[in-house]
Scaffold this active site. Structure first.
Site, PDB file in Angstrom:
ATOM      1  N   CYS A 139       0.835  -1.202   0.000  1.00  0.00           N
ATOM      2  CA  CYS A 139       0.000   0.000   0.000  1.00  0.00           C
ATOM      3  C   CYS A 139       0.869   1.250   0.000  1.00  0.00           C
ATOM      4  O   CYS A 139       1.460   1.610   1.025  1.00  0.00           O
ATOM      5  CB  CYS A 139      -0.924   0.002   1.218  1.00  0.00           C
ATOM      6  SG  CYS A 139      -1.929   1.487   1.348  1.00  0.00           S
ATOM      7  N   CYS A 142      -0.527   4.046   2.357  1.00  0.00           N
ATOM      8  CA  CYS A 142      -0.371   3.718   3.781  1.00  0.00           C
ATOM      9  C   CYS A 142       1.065   3.939   4.258  1.00  0.00           C
ATOM     10  O   CYS A 142       1.302   4.467   5.346  1.00  0.00           O
ATOM     11  CB  CYS A 142      -0.746   2.263   4.044  1.00  0.00           C
ATOM     12  SG  CYS A 142      -2.368   1.772   3.462  1.00  0.00           S
ATOM     13  N   ASP A 143       2.017   3.495   3.457  1.00  0.00           N
ATOM     14  CA  ASP A 143       3.394   3.388   3.928  1.00  0.00           C
ATOM     15  C   ASP A 143       4.405   4.282   3.216  1.00  0.00           C
ATOM     16  O   ASP A 143       5.569   4.342   3.623  1.00  0.00           O
ATOM     17  CB  ASP A 143       3.862   1.932   3.793  1.00  0.00           C
ATOM     18  CG  ASP A 143       3.005   0.968   4.587  1.00  0.00           C
ATOM     19  OD1 ASP A 143       2.483   1.384   5.635  1.00  0.00           O
ATOM     20  OD2 ASP A 143       2.854  -0.184   4.159  1.00  0.00           O
TER      21      ASP A 143
END
Length: 307
Positions: A139, A142-143
């Site tokens: 992701c 997300c990261d």
């Protein structure tokens, strides 16, 4: 032993991404007693998407913002959303569906709308599992921020990550991309992105501190080479979450549900919408279109059932 709570509804919606939230909104408008079960925050893959530019009416909107708007709209019409993980959907002998969750509850309804989407496909190479969360991610949104200044490798997509990384390599097993033209043009025009053609990742190597390099293999000759990176983001597809259903159903070669024009699967009463359904494209627009049809079809289906 898990506690079982037999809770009855007109319809249970599994998943609260765009399809699930749209179905919940229409179910509410149709005065159905509906329950939507979502393992995380409402929004599904929208929460893993930075910028959306292909949803009609919004020239540009953040994924989380669109998710919030959809959830609020559904709740305005009385949507009941619970946070739990569905573990099994089973059609009982009485014709109703038992939807069992990780928290030990079993919800019941004569109809289910499955909008559970899919899970990221893994590379299945040595080092992937060992470095998950330590340099391996599925992701970007997300990261991505955790890799500021790093050199990154991406197996498929890359544009978003260039806002953090100093360099992004796209490792592609073929000699041309299959992404949409606009995404390809952005990749080719971005000076931080370099494409590595006809290569596949065969191993992810590192130390206790994280990833150090990838071992690549030429897809034609098999020749090996190393690529020094601080992280790798894997975007090679999704597997449909069809394993929740305890019954045989018609599906395509990829395991996606085949439905009729009312979104009903080969299991009477089980309707399917969004990414888990067999179709040409998997976009927000198709997800909410599926869900609209499914929710209205559920109303008509329930009317045919005996009292």
């Amino acid at each position: 032993m898990k506690e079982t709570a037999k809770l009855g509804y007109d319809v249970i919606i599994v998943g609260a991404g765009p399809a699930g939230l749209c179905a919940a909104m229409y179910a509410g408008r149709g005065m159905l007693k509906a329950l939507t079960i979502e393992r995380g925050a409402p929004g599904g893959e929208l929460l893993n998407t930075d910028l959306i530019e292909d949803y009609i009416g919004f020239e540009s909107i953040k994924g989380w913002e669109l998710a919030q708007k959809m959830a609020e709209h559904a709740k305005k019409f009385g949507a009941e959303i619970v946070t739990d993980t569905v573990e099994q959907i089973r059609k009982a002998d009485d014709g109703w569906f038992d939807v069992a969750t990780a928290r030990g509850k079993t919800y019941r309804a004569p109809a289910v709308i499955l909008t559970a989407g899919g899970t990221p496909v893994k590379l299945g190479v040595p080092g992937e599992k060992e470095y998950a969360g330590k340099g391996v991610s599925y992701c970007a949104v997300c990261d991505g921020a955790f890799f500021k200044g790093e050199v990154l490798a991406v197996v498929e997509e890359a544009d978003y990550l260039t806002r953090y990384a100093s360099k992004v390599y796209i490792v592609h097993r073929r000699d041309q991309l299959r992404a949409s033209k606009i995404i390809q043009e952005r990749a080719f025009a971005n000076p931080k992105i370099e494409l590595i053609w006809n290569r596949q990742v065969v191993e992810i190597k590192g130390t206790e501190r994280g990833i150090h390099h990838l071992e690549l293999a030429d897809t034609g000759t098999g020749e090996r080479s190393n690529l020094l990176v601080g992280g790798v983001f894997i975007f090679i597809g999704f597997k449909p979450n069809t394993g929740l259903v305890e019954a045989h159903f018609k599906h395509d070669a990829g395991g996606y549900f085949i439905t009729d024009d009312r979104m009903m699967s080969s299991i009477p009463g089980l309707f399917v919408a969004g990414d888990v359904r067999s179709q040409l494209t998997r976009q927000i627009t198709t997800a909410v279109g599926d869900a609209t049809t499914a929710a209205i079809a559920v109303e008509k289906y329930l009317a045919t059932l005996p009292d």
